[in-house]
Design an enzyme around this catalytic site. Structure first.
Site, PDB file in Angstrom:
ATOM      1  N   HIS B 125       4.818 -13.690 -10.077  1.00 60.71           N
ATOM      2  CA  HIS B 125       4.193 -13.507  -8.538  1.00 60.71           C
ATOM      3  C   HIS B 125       2.975 -14.270  -8.456  1.00 60.71           C
ATOM      4  O   HIS B 125       2.387 -14.704  -9.554  1.00 60.71           O
ATOM      5  CB  HIS B 125       4.065 -12.135  -8.511  1.00 60.71           C
ATOM      6  CG  HIS B 125       3.804 -11.438  -7.113  1.00 60.71           C
ATOM      7  ND1 HIS B 125       2.653 -11.940  -6.234  1.00 60.71           N
ATOM      8  CD2 HIS B 125       4.775 -10.885  -6.213  1.00 60.71           C
ATOM      9  CE1 HIS B 125       2.454 -11.253  -5.160  1.00 60.71           C
ATOM     10  NE2 HIS B 125       3.940 -10.740  -5.105  1.00 60.71           N
ATOM     11  N   ASP B 202       2.132  -7.634 -16.248  1.00 58.40           N
ATOM     12  CA  ASP B 202       2.171  -7.301 -15.017  1.00 58.40           C
ATOM     13  C   ASP B 202       3.125  -6.282 -14.729  1.00 58.40           C
ATOM     14  O   ASP B 202       4.517  -6.839 -14.655  1.00 58.40           O
ATOM     15  CB  ASP B 202       2.195  -8.513 -13.806  1.00 58.40           C
ATOM     16  CG  ASP B 202       2.533  -8.316 -12.444  1.00 58.40           C
ATOM     17  OD1 ASP B 202       2.424  -7.053 -12.124  1.00 58.40           O
ATOM     18  OD2 ASP B 202       2.729  -9.119 -11.701  1.00 58.40           O
ATOM     19  N   LYS B 228       3.547   0.729  -4.870  1.00 55.27           N
ATOM     20  CA  LYS B 228       4.960   0.330  -5.262  1.00 55.27           C
ATOM     21  C   LYS B 228       5.415   1.771  -6.097  1.00 55.27           C
ATOM     22  O   LYS B 228       6.579   1.590  -6.552  1.00 55.27           O
ATOM     23  CB  LYS B 228       4.877  -0.855  -6.105  1.00 55.27           C
ATOM     24  CG  LYS B 228       4.561  -2.197  -5.344  1.00 55.27           C
ATOM     25  CD  LYS B 228       4.905  -3.432  -6.171  1.00 55.27           C
ATOM     26  CE  LYS B 228       4.344  -4.424  -5.536  1.00 55.27           C
ATOM     27  NZ  LYS B 228       4.777  -4.935  -4.250  1.00 55.27           N
TER      28      LYS B 228
END
Lengths: 161, 417
Positions: B125, B202, B228
């Site tokens: 990302h 991550d 999230k």
């Protein structure tokens, strides 16, 4: 004309005319050694438009483009090219500004000048605020081009938000 | 695999799932971007503001003491959730992006130079690319990238060839937000350790969906986001091994991160406060604790099993559809509940709008992974991503929308006869 599956909202946004223009080849291609040249991009979605334009006695003689992106961005560009060819540069500039203003307002596209009659097919896009920039990309790219000197390659980039 | 979930009961906990979009029941399939919130999380937010609101750590009054305790309880819950033994190794940030920036700034700027390499992957990302690009520009650190295989998995063998004694950090995603691919995390952290490098995981797309533990992963740093995983926006988590966090300089300066301040100098506070300058997002941290309670109560193994059944069904149905390209691994043991796809000849944004008209929320675009899009040679993809409250009926509705969209846009492409 064949009927399409899908509900009225989908058909209202993606009108037949829009789908026709998005795959139309009539103003596609770039003019070699064009007087005016500009490149527009919407980095949010990657849609791109490249415009080339030649004038004759203060009027748009030929307007040709290449591009890739969603139905709305490509149809809007094809409609723009068809509508503005033959008009004076000044008239094209004012129509492009009028179109942008209408897309951002609540006013009906029905009141657009007669020269932009086909563009009224973009009416449904205004109910999807996140898609309005798809419709205005070509027109912003054109305005950027018309603002620059001849022979200069203009760049237009949409900003997020 | 745990027992079955009470799906109806779970859905009833999420008020937003009752709303209509374009006159149709909302089908929320944009969970990789952010998730919806259960009643208990929404209530925890308002309960905090109605009963305990005060600034933390320095007050002597009752409310400040209560607020401080609630935040520290949330920190302890976070530590337990990821299998970290010490709450002081949990730093609250704004989001996973800030957590990664914190490492790049406070660790990278102090310890890395032009002789050093940071190993990233093609699948990252932007939040795990750009902070390192900024560090590279400032300190001359060389960035290298582990490629992915043709079917969208991290190429672990290639990682073994690319890592060198100059590699000081391997920073990688545990689960791709575009392809759903799961990284064999232990293999990469072991590879890093064997080469004298640290590891940063991550876990933004892993921690919400399946069990994990920093001790089993044996990672040095870990980052993820509350929003999230049913929690509020405004809270992210950085985990770091204690001795590493201790050796780092502070990130931002200000209140709370200091022990003593004189006119011309300061001494930093102890962990984790050294990295938490200024008033944090107190109510959000507290209600993040409620989100962790909710996930723990349902059970991460059950959530993972449920998502796997949704993903398997969706992949089966997608595969049977002509003109549909699905990206990433096909085997559900190697991927999570994120499905990126394109309908050939239809732009992803048109797909997104057509689905929205069906009440189906999906994502369309580059998903903050422009280099990965270049690798896939597409301007963007449409992406559906599942969570614990999604149902098999919603998967069927997704595929019905797919057919309808394809037929609507492509009917003209077929020869008219």
């Amino acid at each position: 004309m064949m009927s399409r599956p899908g509900d009225s909202e989908l058909q209202d946004l993606y009108r037949e005319l829009l789908l026709d223009y998005s795959s139309s080849a009539s103003h596609k291609g770039l003019i070699k050694g064009a007087e005016l040249h500009s490149h527009g991009i919407n980095p949010v979605c990657g849609d791109e438009i490249e415009l080339t334009l030649n004038t004759k006695a203060g009027a748009i003689d030929r307007l040709r483009y290449e591009g890739h992106g969603c139905v709305i961005s490509q149809a809007s560009c094809a409609m723009m090219a068809e509508s503005l060819e033959g008009l004076s540069v000044e008239k094209a500039r004012s129509l492009a500004s009028a179109f942008k203003e209408m897309m951002l307002s609540k006013a009906s596209l029905e009141s657009l000048p007669a020269e932009l009659e086909i563009v009224r097919a973009l009416e449904g896009v205004r109910r999807f605020p996140m898609r309005v920039k798809c419709a205005t990309l070509a027109w912003n790219t054109l305005l950027q081009m018309l603002a620059g000197p001849k022979g200069h390659a203009a760049e237009f980039q949409e900003v997020e938000g | 695999m745990g027992g079955l979930m009470d799906l109806e009961g779970i859905r009833a906990d999420f008020p937003i799932l009752k709303r209509l979009v374009h006159g149709k029941p909302l089908i929320y399939l944009d969970n990789a971007a952010t998730t919806q919130k259960p009643r208990s999380v929404i209530d925890a937010l308002s309960r905090f503001y109605e009963n305990h609101n005060a600034n933390i750590h320095r007050g002597v009054h009752t409310l400040s003491d209560e607020a401080t305790q609630l935040v520290e309880e949330a920190r302890a819950k976070t530590a337990a959730f990821i299998g970290a033994s010490k709450p002081q190794t949990i730093v609250f940030t704004r989001n996973a992006t800030e957590a990664i920036n914190l490492i790049a700034y406070a660790w990278g700027r102090k310890f890395l130079g032009p002789q050093d390499e940071v190993l990233l992957t093609e699948m990252e990302h932007h939040s795990n690319l750009v902070p390192w690009q900024m560090l590279s520009r400032e300190k001359g650190v060389r960035l290298r990238f582990v490629p992915m295989t043709a079917d969208g998995r991290l190429d672990v063998e290639a990682a073994g060839r690319i890592i060198t004694p100059k590699t000081k950090l391997v920073a990688f995603t545990a689960a791709s937000n575009v392809l759903g691919s799961l990284t064999p995390v232990e293999k990469i952290t072991a590879l890093a350790r064997a080469n004298g490098a640290l590891s940063l995981v991550d876990a933004s797309q892993w921690a919400p969906h399946r069990p994990m533990s920093v001790s089993a992963w044996n990672c040095d740093f870990l980052a993820f986001s509350s929003h999230k995983m049913l929690g509020p926006t405004g809270i992210g988590v950085l985990y770091g091994r204690e001795e590493l966090l201790d050796a780092m300089d502070p990130f931002m300066g200000g209140g709370d991160m200091i022990s003593r301040v004189f006119l011309e100098r300061f001494t930093p506070n102890v962990l984790p406060h050294k990295f938490e300058a200024g008033t944090p997002s107190i109510a959000d941290a507290v209600s993040f604790g409620a989100a962790l309670d909710y996930l723990t109560c349902v059970g991460l193994s059950r959530i993972a099993a449920h998502e796997e059944s949704l993903t398997r069904r969706a992949l089966e149905l997608f595969k049977a559809e002509p003109g549909v390209q699905v990206y990433g691994p096909q085997d559900t043991s190697e991927r999570g509940g994120v499905i990126s796809f394109n309908i050939e000849g239809v732009h992803a944004h048109d797909v997104g709008t057509a689905f929205d008209l069906e009440g189906i929320a999906i994502r369309a675009g580059h998903h903050c992974c422009q280099p990965l899009m270049m690798r896939l040679k597409v301007p963007g993809t449409a992406r559906a991503s599942f969570y614990l409250y999604n149902t098999l009926e919603e998967v069927e509705a997704l595929v019905a929308a797919l057919r309808k969209t394809r037929d609507f846009f492509l009917r003209r492409a077929a020869p008219v006869g």
